[in-house]
Design an enzyme around this catalytic site. Structure first.
Site, PDB file in Angstrom:
ATOM      1  N   GLU A   1       0.677  -1.288   0.107  1.00  0.00           N
ATOM      2  CA  GLU A   1      -0.264   0.106   0.352  1.00  0.00           C
ATOM      3  C   GLU A   1       0.986   1.312   0.532  1.00  0.00           C
ATOM      4  OE1 GLU A   1       0.767   1.800   3.242  1.00  0.00           O
ATOM      5  OE2 GLU A   1       1.987  -0.302   4.090  1.00  0.00           O
TER       6      GLU A   1
ATOM      7  N   GLU B  98       4.549  -0.373   1.863  1.00  0.00           N
ATOM      8  CA  GLU B  98       4.503  -0.928   0.498  1.00  0.00           C
ATOM      9  C   GLU B  98       4.518  -1.845  -0.367  1.00  0.00           C
ATOM     10  OE1 GLU B  98       8.327   0.896  -1.592  1.00  0.00           O
ATOM     11  OE2 GLU B  98       7.607   3.049   0.008  1.00  0.00           O
TER      12      GLU B  98
END
Length: 347
Positions: A175, A318
């Site tokens: 994300e 991430e």
């Protein structure tokens, strides 16, 4: 029937008969029983997920869901909100932390704009599935409508399915979204029934002296919205984020198609809480990668009954920790494939 209902209806238990077959073989490999610890348990889980005592990994991908949060306006983040869009543009260039690890593990990074408060439509390599330009400020009311929350989950399902059709059979959740530790702490507080002071920490270098403010913002959002702790979609819509819904959709889509999915850190854990409320069997398909230093992540993992494999003091997000764990998933597969049993070795 909508996509979410259709997908959850396909989720079944792990295949325990195949898991017994895999365990029997693992116990007879030329090594002391249990000597490879969690790697052995991981192989048995993979066998149950895939219904194959000899699971294989063909292609790996981390799906990075990017979105912004209206609660940013309350001063709960140390970085400017524009970083979400800027960083999202770097993923297709291979220039971020998760990209470095993806290269090392020979896996691809799939970047999705599910709700950035800005325009990245001209950026090559970004999949455009924007539901809205960031969530609404959850201090003043729901972060999104129930319909938008469902749609965010369905985007995750759709993207996962598209990647499966391209041959991917091992996924990781990632994300990008300034302010998403605030939403994750709110979700964790609601699901676990904890005060936000027990689920909230620094996020992306938020000043410790301002932590009381961040906690109070989360408390206010929960008080204003009164999310139902047993309704994952209600929680997501009221105090969640679009990227959190997207990752929950990846998990649900993977479970429905008997495909393993590696969970990253705190934001992924919040997504797992949402997904498991929608369909409890989803958590059996999740492989927890690492123990985030975020206190809420630790408690979410305990609640889910998931034990991470790595403890590296990570909190980048991430999908970086999840991609590192790809190595361990492949190690489990290779252990099973390459090692002899005592019988095969002639003993």
């Amino acid at each position: 029937m909508g996509l979410l209902k259709e997908t959850t209806a396909k989720i079944n238990d792990l295949d325990h008969q195949v898991m017994k077959q895999a365990e029997e073989r693992v116990n007879h490999l030329i090594k002391p029983v249990g000597s490879l610890g969690k790697i052995e348990k991981l192989l048995i889980q993979l066998a149950g997920i895939t219904r194959n005592p000899f699971p294989e990994i063909h292609n790996k991908a981390v799906i990075v869901m990017a979105a912004d949060h209206g609660v940013y306006k309350e001063g709960i983040a140390s970085n400017p909100q524009e970083i979400t869009a800027i960083q999202t543009k770097f993923f297709p260039q291979g220039a971020t932390g998760v990209c470095a690890f993806a290269k090392q593990t020979n896996s691809k990074v799939v970047t999705v704009d599910i709700g950035i408060d800005g325009d990245v439509s001209t950026t090559p390599g970004v999949i455009h599935r924007k539901i809205k330009y960031g969530t609404d400020n959850m201090v003043n009311g729901p972060a999104m409508t129930r319909e938008e929350a469902i749609r965010s989950i369905e985007v995750g399902i759709e993207v996962a399915m598209e990647q499966m059709n391209q041959g991917v059979n091992l996924f990781a959740t990632g994300e990008m979204g300034i302010g998403n530790t605030t939403a994750s702490s709110a979700i964790t507080s609601v699901v676990l029934g904890l005060d936000p002071k027990e689920t909230t920490w620094l996020g992306a270098n938020y000043p410790e002296e301002k932590m009381a403010h961040k906690i109070n913002v989360i408390r206010k959002a929960i008080q204003v919205n009164q999310p139902d702790p047993k309704d994952g979609i209600d929680i997501l819509s009221k105090v969640g984020g679009l990227e959190i819904g997207g990752m929950a959709g990846i998990m649900i889509g993977c479970a429905a198609n008997r495909c393993p999915v590696v969970m990253d850190g705190y934001i992924s854990a919040a997504s797992a809480l949402i997904a498991s409320l929608i369909e409890p069997k989803v958590k059996d398909y999740i492989i927890p990668s690492h123990l985030s230093v975020e206190i809420g992540a630790i408690k979410a993992l305990e609640y889910l009954g998931l034990k991470p494999m790595l403890d590296l003091d990570l909190r980048l997000g991430e999908g970086s920790g999840a991609v590192l764990a790809f190595n361990l998933v492949e190690a489990a597969v290779m252990m099973n494939k390459e090692m002899f049993t005592f019988e095969e070795a002639g003993f």
